[in-house]
Design an enzyme around this catalytic site. Structure first.
Site, PDB file in Angstrom:
ATOM      1  CB  ALA A 112     130.916  21.087 -29.395  1.00 13.38           C
ATOM      2  CE  LYS A 113     134.447  14.146 -27.044  1.00 18.17           C
ATOM      3  NZ  LYS A 113     134.769  13.532 -28.360  1.00 18.17           N
ATOM      4  N   GLY A 114     131.354  17.597 -24.619  1.00 14.67           N
ATOM      5  CA  GLY A 114     130.754  17.782 -23.311  1.00 14.67           C
ATOM      6  C   GLY A 114     131.279  16.741 -22.353  1.00 14.67           C
TER       7      GLY A 114
END
Ligand code: GLU
Length: 424
Positions: A112-114
């Site tokens: 994931a990444k934000g």
């Protein structure tokens, strides 16, 4: 064989780059068509608006994202980036790389990444706290210690992870340290997490130099980016006997053929925030840095800095990708054709960070804490294993090192998806 990008949501140069890499890897391992798009595209994403009261009483609404690429192999895992140039396409690309990285290192995580579109240097500490808390608050319904576990990335740090952990814990009504990693030690952070990414980069550089029969004591190193990763890599490499001859941040590059005093530079940064006017060497530009004659070049900042234009001009022996995605797809082809530069690709080179994040999460879940020696020994063991697997894949199929690393990462995710089957 490159394919049409079907996702308009993520459409951007960096997402296209991650997709082209995927397509090439999927072709190389003859990944069945039925598994390809399932493995390639992010599973879901969130876009949130973040109204923040500024110190002068005004209100600014920032925009933030979280892209959960894959949850088939465990909770999704990856950092949160605060940067003015964040786009959802970039976050999506970074989430794909997290999936391959975790998978290659054998961690029980998806990717994931934000990201939040903000220049963190223009916000006060109070404003940053409000922004970090608000971002976490908006994501609470969609993340959790067994769903998605954020961490620091460019522009974020352990202090912000502490605020995020506090926000989440207040919401659930009890302390929940495993919701984020990269926290302050006082809140359940792991020994060695702050150093982990840079220490991992340095460890792999040392191990690869030994394979290439290049003495580390004779090695000169140029590092682009002097944040957490670049500075920790510099410290560890100097400890191993290498000479760091150039460092840089977005304001300037500093070059000194005698070797930069890294601790002095860090001291300077702690008061001045940037390297500009640091008197430890001569000023050079970030572009000049990349083309400098050195043994090891370490891009440790933004993606896509090695381009088809400067790739023919690189003069390093080893390119160690501490940043995520620093080499464009076409630049990679140039380097492959040249054949005189050994690339340590991002998905293995910077995997030390998420590996110690995994240790932190484990320690939080067990409420049992390890000392730094134990953390580092376990980290190096995982990196050795990943390196060994990459080298075996490389020589078995005649792949480039990047293709070897990516095919290994992608294969495991695809295997998990195939084994789980399609939900009716
Ligand atoms: N942001 C780091 C990376 O790109 C660390 C992610 C993590 O620890 O979850 O690998």
């Amino acid at each position: 064989m490159s394919k049409v990008i079907i996702s308009s949501l993520y459409d951007s140069p960096v997402f296209k780059m991650a997709c082209r890499q995927f397509d090439q890897a999927a072709d190389a391992i003859s990944l069945p068509e039925t598994l390809r798009d399932r493995t390639k595209y992010p599973r879901r994403c969130f876009a949130v608006s973040l109204p923040i009261q500024r110190d002068d009483g005004s209100v600014t609404v920032f925009e933030g994202y979280r892209v959960q690429h894959n949850l088939s192999t465990g909770p999704s895992k990856g950092g949160i980036r605060f940067h003015q140039k964040v786009t959802i396409g970039e976050v999506a690309a970074l989430s794909m790389w997290m999936s391959w990285k975790c998978s290659l290192a054998g961690l029980p995580y998806g990717g994931a990444k934000g990201g939040v579109i903000v220049n963190p240097t223009q916000l006060s500490d109070f404003e940053l706290e409000r922004l970090a808390r608000r971002y976490m608050q908006e994501l609470i319904p969609f993340i959790g210690p067994d769903t998605d576990v954020p961490a620091p990335d460019m522009g974020t740090n352990e202090k912000m992870m502490g605020w995020m952990m506090d926000t989440y814990s207040n919401h659930v009504g009890h302390i929940s340290p495993a919701i984020v990693t990269g926290k302050p030690i006082a809140l359940g952070g792991s020994q060695g997490r702050r150093e982990a990414t840079g220490a991992g980069v340095a460890y792999l550089v040392k191990a690869y130099l030994a394979d290439f029969k290049i003495s580390i004591e004779q090695a000169t190193v140029a590092i682009q980016g002097f944040g957490n990763v670049g500075s920790e890599a510099a410290l560890a490499l100097v400890e191993y006997g290498a000479k760091v001859i150039v460092i840089s941040d977005y304001t300037v590059g500093i070059s000194n053929a005698q070797g930069i005093d890294i601790r002095k530079a860090l001291q300077y940064i702690s008061t001045q925030r940037v390297l500009k006017d640091f008197e430890g060497g001569d000023e050079i530009s970030n572009e000049e840095l990349l083309e400098l004659d050195c043994t090891v070049l370490i891009p440790a900042a933004l993606d896509r800095v090695i381009t088809p234009e400067n790739a023919p001009k690189l003069r390093c022996r080893v390119l160690a990708e501490a940043a995520n995605g620093p080499t464009t797809y076409r630049a990679d082809k140039v380097l492959e054709k040249r054949g005189d530069i050994e690339v340590i690709p991002d998905v293995i080179c910077n995997a030390g960070g998420v590996t110690v994040s995994y240790f932190e999460w484990l320690q939080n879940k067990q409420n049992y804490y390890w000392d730094k020696e134990e953390v580092m020994a376990k980290l190096f063991k995982i990196l050795d294993k990943a390196k060994h697997a990459v080298e075996a894949q490389k020589s078995r199929f005649g792949f480039s090192r990047r293709l070897a690393a990516q095919t290994l990462g992608i294969q495991r995710v695809a295997d998990a998806k195939e084994s789980r089957g399609l939900f009716p």
